[in-house]
Design a protein around this motif. Structure first.
Motif, PDB file in Angstrom:
ATOM      1  N   GLY A  13       0.842  -1.295  -0.022  1.00  0.00           N
ATOM      2  CA  GLY A  13       0.003  -0.204   0.232  1.00  0.00           C
ATOM      3  C   GLY A  13       0.809   1.248  -0.005  1.00  0.00           C
ATOM      4  O   GLY A  13       1.538   1.568   0.903  1.00  0.00           O
ATOM      5  N   VAL A  17       0.790   6.161   4.859  1.00  0.00           N
ATOM      6  CA  VAL A  17       1.286   5.141   5.923  1.00  0.00           C
ATOM      7  C   VAL A  17       2.478   4.565   5.278  1.00  0.00           C
ATOM      8  O   VAL A  17       3.853   4.496   5.863  1.00  0.00           O
ATOM      9  CB  VAL A  17       0.489   4.455   6.658  1.00  0.00           C
ATOM     10  N   GLU A  36       1.629  -1.547  -4.821  1.00  0.00           N
ATOM     11  CA  GLU A  36       0.440  -0.653  -4.651  1.00  0.00           C
ATOM     12  C   GLU A  36      -0.439  -0.929  -6.027  1.00  0.00           C
ATOM     13  O   GLU A  36      -0.017  -1.166  -7.087  1.00  0.00           O
ATOM     14  CB  GLU A  36       1.098   0.680  -4.999  1.00  0.00           C
ATOM     15  N   ALA A  37      -1.587  -1.332  -5.640  1.00  0.00           N
ATOM     16  CA  ALA A  37      -2.911  -1.628  -6.688  1.00  0.00           C
ATOM     17  C   ALA A  37      -2.802  -0.593  -7.779  1.00  0.00           C
ATOM     18  O   ALA A  37      -3.102  -0.929  -8.942  1.00  0.00           O
ATOM     19  CB  ALA A  37      -4.005  -1.994  -6.172  1.00  0.00           C
ATOM     20  N   ARG A  49      -9.535  12.895   0.811  1.00  0.00           N
ATOM     21  CA  ARG A  49      -9.894  12.522   2.133  1.00  0.00           C
ATOM     22  C   ARG A  49      -9.211  13.140   3.096  1.00  0.00           C
ATOM     23  O   ARG A  49      -9.397  14.533   3.189  1.00  0.00           O
ATOM     24  CB  ARG A  49      -9.226  10.972   2.187  1.00  0.00           C
ATOM     25  N   ALA A  50      -8.232  12.949   4.073  1.00  0.00           N
ATOM     26  CA  ALA A  50      -7.878  13.451   5.109  1.00  0.00           C
ATOM     27  C   ALA A  50      -6.888  14.556   4.485  1.00  0.00           C
ATOM     28  O   ALA A  50      -6.516  14.615   3.544  1.00  0.00           O
ATOM     29  CB  ALA A  50      -6.988  12.646   6.273  1.00  0.00           C
ATOM     30  N   ARG A 113      -4.488  14.458   1.615  1.00  0.00           N
ATOM     31  CA  ARG A 113      -3.701  13.307   1.408  1.00  0.00           C
ATOM     32  C   ARG A 113      -3.353  13.100  -0.051  1.00  0.00           C
ATOM     33  O   ARG A 113      -2.081  12.493  -0.084  1.00  0.00           O
ATOM     34  CB  ARG A 113      -4.811  12.306   1.828  1.00  0.00           C
ATOM     35  N   PHE A 138      -1.637  -7.067  -4.405  1.00  0.00           N
ATOM     36  CA  PHE A 138      -1.197  -8.195  -3.297  1.00  0.00           C
ATOM     37  C   PHE A 138      -2.457  -9.039  -3.022  1.00  0.00           C
ATOM     38  O   PHE A 138      -3.519  -8.368  -2.658  1.00  0.00           O
ATOM     39  CB  PHE A 138      -0.817  -7.313  -2.214  1.00  0.00           C
ATOM     40  N   GLY A 170       0.213  -1.611   4.899  1.00  0.00           N
ATOM     41  CA  GLY A 170      -0.222  -0.311   4.891  1.00  0.00           C
ATOM     42  C   GLY A 170      -1.586  -0.197   3.886  1.00  0.00           C
ATOM     43  O   GLY A 170      -1.822   0.771   3.182  1.00  0.00           O
ATOM     44  N   GLU A 171      -2.349  -1.135   3.944  1.00  0.00           N
ATOM     45  CA  GLU A 171      -3.273  -1.408   2.694  1.00  0.00           C
ATOM     46  C   GLU A 171      -4.737  -0.721   2.998  1.00  0.00           C
ATOM     47  O   GLU A 171      -5.384  -0.675   2.215  1.00  0.00           O
ATOM     48  CB  GLU A 171      -3.722  -2.910   2.967  1.00  0.00           C
ATOM     49  N   ARG A 234     -13.998  22.479   2.509  1.00  0.00           N
ATOM     50  CA  ARG A 234     -14.811  20.980   2.500  1.00  0.00           C
ATOM     51  C   ARG A 234     -15.570  21.159   3.665  1.00  0.00           C
ATOM     52  O   ARG A 234     -15.234  21.763   4.697  1.00  0.00           O
ATOM     53  CB  ARG A 234     -13.847  19.894   2.842  1.00  0.00           C
ATOM     54  N   TYR A 276     -18.677   8.732   3.079  1.00  0.00           N
ATOM     55  CA  TYR A 276     -18.116   7.315   3.543  1.00  0.00           C
ATOM     56  C   TYR A 276     -18.610   7.240   5.020  1.00  0.00           C
ATOM     57  O   TYR A 276     -19.117   7.902   5.661  1.00  0.00           O
ATOM     58  CB  TYR A 276     -16.667   7.802   3.488  1.00  0.00           C
ATOM     59  N   ASP A 296      -4.481   2.902   8.837  1.00  0.00           N
ATOM     60  CA  ASP A 296      -5.909   2.321   8.770  1.00  0.00           C
ATOM     61  C   ASP A 296      -6.020   0.833   8.919  1.00  0.00           C
ATOM     62  O   ASP A 296      -7.209   0.262   9.040  1.00  0.00           O
ATOM     63  CB  ASP A 296      -6.503   2.827   7.338  1.00  0.00           C
ATOM     64  N   PRO A 303     -13.347  11.351  11.392  1.00  0.00           N
ATOM     65  CA  PRO A 303     -12.462  12.499  10.782  1.00  0.00           C
ATOM     66  C   PRO A 303     -12.360  13.775  11.971  1.00  0.00           C
ATOM     67  O   PRO A 303     -11.791  14.416  11.597  1.00  0.00           O
ATOM     68  CB  PRO A 303     -12.771  12.836   9.340  1.00  0.00           C
ATOM     69  N   MET A 309      -5.329   9.825   9.621  1.00  0.00           N
ATOM     70  CA  MET A 309      -4.186   9.681   8.626  1.00  0.00           C
ATOM     71  C   MET A 309      -2.763  10.258   9.640  1.00  0.00           C
ATOM     72  O   MET A 309      -1.941   9.492   9.611  1.00  0.00           O
ATOM     73  CB  MET A 309      -4.206  10.699   7.494  1.00  0.00           C
TER      74      MET A 309
HETATM   75  C1  LIG Z   1     -13.558   7.833   1.587  1.00  0.00           C
HETATM   76  C2  LIG Z   1     -12.709   8.162   2.682  1.00  0.00           C
HETATM   77  C3  LIG Z   1     -12.705   9.596   3.136  1.00  0.00           C
HETATM   78  C4  LIG Z   1     -11.892   9.886   4.182  1.00  0.00           C
HETATM   79  N1  LIG Z   1     -12.036  11.128   4.614  1.00  0.00           N
HETATM   80  C5  LIG Z   1     -11.041  11.692   5.726  1.00  0.00           C
HETATM   81  C6  LIG Z   1     -11.400  13.058   6.099  1.00  0.00           C
HETATM   82  O1  LIG Z   1     -11.938  13.655   5.734  1.00  0.00           O
HETATM   83  N2  LIG Z   1     -10.466  13.270   7.052  1.00  0.00           N
HETATM   84  C7  LIG Z   1      -9.602  12.401   7.731  1.00  0.00           C
HETATM   85  O2  LIG Z   1      -9.045  12.785   9.048  1.00  0.00           O
HETATM   86  N3  LIG Z   1      -9.576  11.148   7.407  1.00  0.00           N
HETATM   87  C8  LIG Z   1     -10.344  10.684   6.280  1.00  0.00           C
HETATM   88  N4  LIG Z   1     -10.266   9.556   5.930  1.00  0.00           N
HETATM   89  C9  LIG Z   1      -9.327   8.445   6.548  1.00  0.00           C
HETATM   90  C10 LIG Z   1      -7.963   8.605   6.044  1.00  0.00           C
HETATM   91  O3  LIG Z   1      -7.830   9.022   4.412  1.00  0.00           O
HETATM   92  C11 LIG Z   1      -6.959   7.655   6.534  1.00  0.00           C
HETATM   93  O4  LIG Z   1      -6.804   7.435   7.805  1.00  0.00           O
HETATM   94  C12 LIG Z   1      -5.582   7.685   5.819  1.00  0.00           C
HETATM   95  O5  LIG Z   1      -5.564   7.622   4.400  1.00  0.00           O
HETATM   96  C13 LIG Z   1      -5.007   5.988   6.274  1.00  0.00           C
HETATM   97  O6  LIG Z   1      -3.538   6.112   5.408  1.00  0.00           O
HETATM   98  P1  LIG Z   1      -3.157   4.632   5.100  1.00  0.00           P
HETATM   99  O7  LIG Z   1      -1.884   4.693   4.364  1.00  0.00           O
HETATM  100  O8  LIG Z   1      -3.210   3.681   6.268  1.00  0.00           O
HETATM  101  O9  LIG Z   1      -4.424   3.704   4.119  1.00  0.00           O
HETATM  102  P2  LIG Z   1      -4.975   4.379   2.821  1.00  0.00           P
HETATM  103  O10 LIG Z   1      -4.662   5.872   2.769  1.00  0.00           O
HETATM  104  O11 LIG Z   1      -6.355   3.795   2.554  1.00  0.00           O
HETATM  105  O12 LIG Z   1      -4.093   3.707   1.476  1.00  0.00           O
HETATM  106  C14 LIG Z   1      -3.878   2.316   1.380  1.00  0.00           C
HETATM  107  C15 LIG Z   1      -3.267   1.981   0.113  1.00  0.00           C
HETATM  108  O13 LIG Z   1      -3.176   0.683  -0.065  1.00  0.00           O
HETATM  109  C16 LIG Z   1      -3.433   0.162  -1.447  1.00  0.00           C
HETATM  110  N5  LIG Z   1      -3.855  -1.187  -1.381  1.00  0.00           N
HETATM  111  C17 LIG Z   1      -4.929  -1.510  -0.758  1.00  0.00           C
HETATM  112  N6  LIG Z   1      -5.107  -2.841  -0.877  1.00  0.00           N
HETATM  113  C18 LIG Z   1      -4.146  -3.443  -1.862  1.00  0.00           C
HETATM  114  C19 LIG Z   1      -3.544  -4.555  -2.234  1.00  0.00           C
HETATM  115  N7  LIG Z   1      -4.208  -5.633  -1.855  1.00  0.00           N
HETATM  116  N8  LIG Z   1      -2.690  -4.606  -3.025  1.00  0.00           N
HETATM  117  C20 LIG Z   1      -1.966  -3.503  -3.410  1.00  0.00           C
HETATM  118  N9  LIG Z   1      -2.359  -2.116  -2.972  1.00  0.00           N
HETATM  119  C21 LIG Z   1      -3.418  -2.165  -2.026  1.00  0.00           C
HETATM  120  C22 LIG Z   1      -4.528   1.367  -1.777  1.00  0.00           C
HETATM  121  O14 LIG Z   1      -4.584   1.451  -3.011  1.00  0.00           O
HETATM  122  C23 LIG Z   1      -4.005   2.673  -1.182  1.00  0.00           C
HETATM  123  O15 LIG Z   1      -3.148   3.216  -2.094  1.00  0.00           O
HETATM  124  C24 LIG Z   1     -11.079   9.107   4.854  1.00  0.00           C
HETATM  125  C25 LIG Z   1     -10.973   7.881   4.321  1.00  0.00           C
HETATM  126  C26 LIG Z   1     -11.995   7.320   3.403  1.00  0.00           C
HETATM  127  C27 LIG Z   1     -11.955   5.825   2.755  1.00  0.00           C
END
Ligand SMILES: Cc1cc2nc3c(=O)[nH]c(=O)nc-3n(C[C@H](O)[C@H](O)[C@H](O)COP(=O)(O)OP(=O)(O)OC[C@H]3O[C@@H](n4cnc5c(N)ncnc54)[C@H](O)[C@@H]3O)c2cc1C
Length: 407
Positions: A13, A17, A36-37, A49-50, A113, A138, A170-171, A234, A276, A296, A303, A309
């Motif tokens: 991911g 993160v 990364e997908a 998002r965040a 983000r 993955f 970090g998915e 927003r 969401y 996540d 949020p 994030m």
């Molecule tokens: C729709 C939505 C709106 C949001 N809005 C807010 C907001 O307004 N304010 C706020 O504070 N937080 C918000 N959040 C939460 C915030 O975006 C997350 O806390 C933050 O992005 C987490 O980061 P991360 O890197 O853990 O995961 P993510 O940002 O979810 O990144 C995960 C990555 O992994 C990749 N991935 C997943 N599965 C696979 C796989 N099997 N193979 C390869 N790659 C894969 C994905 O494509 C993505 O790029 C929102 C979340 C969502 C889903």
């Protein structure tokens, strides 16, 4: 350090993160395969998002050379507001200037983000120790005493096996690794969802600042400013249980919600919206053998307070420090248990506790409790000592200091 292909960390991911973790490791000489997908063609098409980055997170971005790339693309916001929509008045103004002796960054950076992952991705692409695999899914993994093997599907649709010493999820919230490990994601899901409406309109002329938390017994909201292009704000609203996605996305419904929030005598220019589902959940374990959860995949929250994030990025750096020490032979795998103790503590006692409380504060219906809450916020903001203590917590500096005390 052994230099064979399997002596690497596999990170799944390239969200904030996964990218921060990969950069923090690679910059210390540890090889990373980052899977990364999404592809180059759609990586920048992810929904908004965040976007609020707290002082504690800015310190960490600075460590990997990311802060200086983000600052010109964001808005420096030293202030934030609590408003009472019911009474249409400002309740309290908090100034991060109270933290000037606590951090080199006494402000939040409003930077979405998508800009963070765009800039971090450029750094990752340029780093010789990051083997970046875009357009790659993955699908599964196995682990043994000496290492892990990830199954991935490459852009040609072929299945490949990739060996590493550790694998990190970090998915995001739907983590395959968490599910394969059978780790429970304990908590609950709110019945109301969050509607984000992006608007090209300058709310500052009505007294708002760059970040505003607005309480209302019927329809609380958050209001945030993002820099352009296009410059926009927003507005978050809770949805009602009977409102469908289709209904909520209708321009007249969005317009009505915005006009209800602030009648401006003309139509708002709406530039986007998304809806969401909000979960409050923490994984029961952050580590099982050589597989580790971060961001996540390990915890999700509302949020309100901008903690998801941010706390995920904090996981990434905490974990990077442990893995660096292990790869250098300065620590055993037990360091990963400390990562779990520290970051689960923060997830439960800070992120979950504070976001749940923040939502209750904004949505409170009892007039006497609302009054008491607002009086307390006002008193806190006006007293420099209390304000500093409040800001140390809301800026997540406290959570990092507290985690450091956990052995
Ligand atoms: C729709 C939505 C709106 C949001 N809005 C807010 C907001 O307004 N304010 C706020 O504070 N937080 C918000 N959040 C939460 C915030 O975006 C997350 O806390 C933050 O992005 C987490 O980061 P991360 O890197 O853990 O995961 P993510 O940002 O979810 O990144 C995960 C990555 O992994 C990749 N991935 C997943 N599965 C696979 C796989 N099997 N193979 C390869 N790659 C894969 C994905 O494509 C993505 O790029 C929102 C979340 C969502 C889903």
């Amino acid at each position: 350090m052994l230099d064979k292909p399997s002596n690497r960390v596999i990170v799944i991911g390239a969200g904030p993160v996964g990218l921060c973790l990969s950069l923090a490791l690679a910059q210390q000489g540890i090889k990373v395969s980052l899977i990364e997908a999404l592809s180059d063609d759609n990586f920048l098409e992810q929904v908004p998002r965040a976007g609020t980055n707290h002082p504690a997170t800015l310190e960490l971005f600075d460590r990997i050379g990311l802060y200086k790339l983000l600052e010109p693309r964001g808005i420096i916001a030293p202030l934030f507001h609590y408003w009472d929509r019911h009474e249409n008045r400002l309740v309290a103004e908090f100034d991060h200037g109270h933290l000037k002796d606590d951090t080199p960054f006494p402000y939040v950076l409003q930077c979405e983000r998508i800009k963070i992952v765009e800039e971090a991705m450029k750094l990752a692409k340029a780093h010789p120790d990051i083997d970046l695999r875009l357009s790659t899914d993955f699908t599964a993994f196995k682990q043994g005493a000496d290492g892990v093997t990830a199954t991935i599907v490459n852009p040609a649709g072929e299945t490949e096996k990739l060996s590493g010493r550790y694998i990190v999820s970090g998915e995001g919230a739907r983590s395959i690794i968490r599910k394969e490990l059978g780790i429970d994601f304990e908590g609950f899901t709110y019945s109301d969802r969050t509607l984000n409406i992006e608007v090209a309109y300058d709310f500052r002329k009505h007294g708002y600042t760059e970040r505003n938390y607005i309480s209302d017994p019927d329809e609380w909201s958050n209001l945030f400013h993002w820099s352009g292009p296009p410059d926009r704000w927003r507005v978050h609203f809770p949805t009602r249980e009977n409102e469908t996605d289709e209904e909520l996305r209708r321009p007249e419904v969005l317009q009505k919600k915005l006009q209800g929030f602030l009648p401006i005598g003309k139509e708002f220019e709406i530039v986007g919206c998304n809806i969401y589902t909000v979960h409050q959940r923490v994984a029961t374990k952050f580590r099982s053998g050589r597989a580790i959860l971060a961001g996540d995949s390990a915890h999700v929250n509302s949020p309100i307070g901008a903690m998801g994030m941010n706390s995920g990025v904090h996981d990434a750096f905490n974990l990077a420090d442990k893995l660096i020490a292990i790869f250098r032979g300065e620590a055993s795998d037990d360091a990963l248990d400390r990562y779990e103790r520290q970051r689960r503590h923060v997830a439960i006692k800070h992120t979950q506790a504070d976001t749940i409380r923040n939502k209750r504060l904004l949505a409170e219906k009892d007039p006497a409790v609302r009054q008491k809450n607002h009086d307390e916020l006002r008193r806190t903001a006006e007293d420099p000592k209390l304000a500093r203590a409040f800001l140390l917590r809301s800026s997540l500096l406290d959570s990092i200091r507290e985690a450091d005390q956990i052995e």
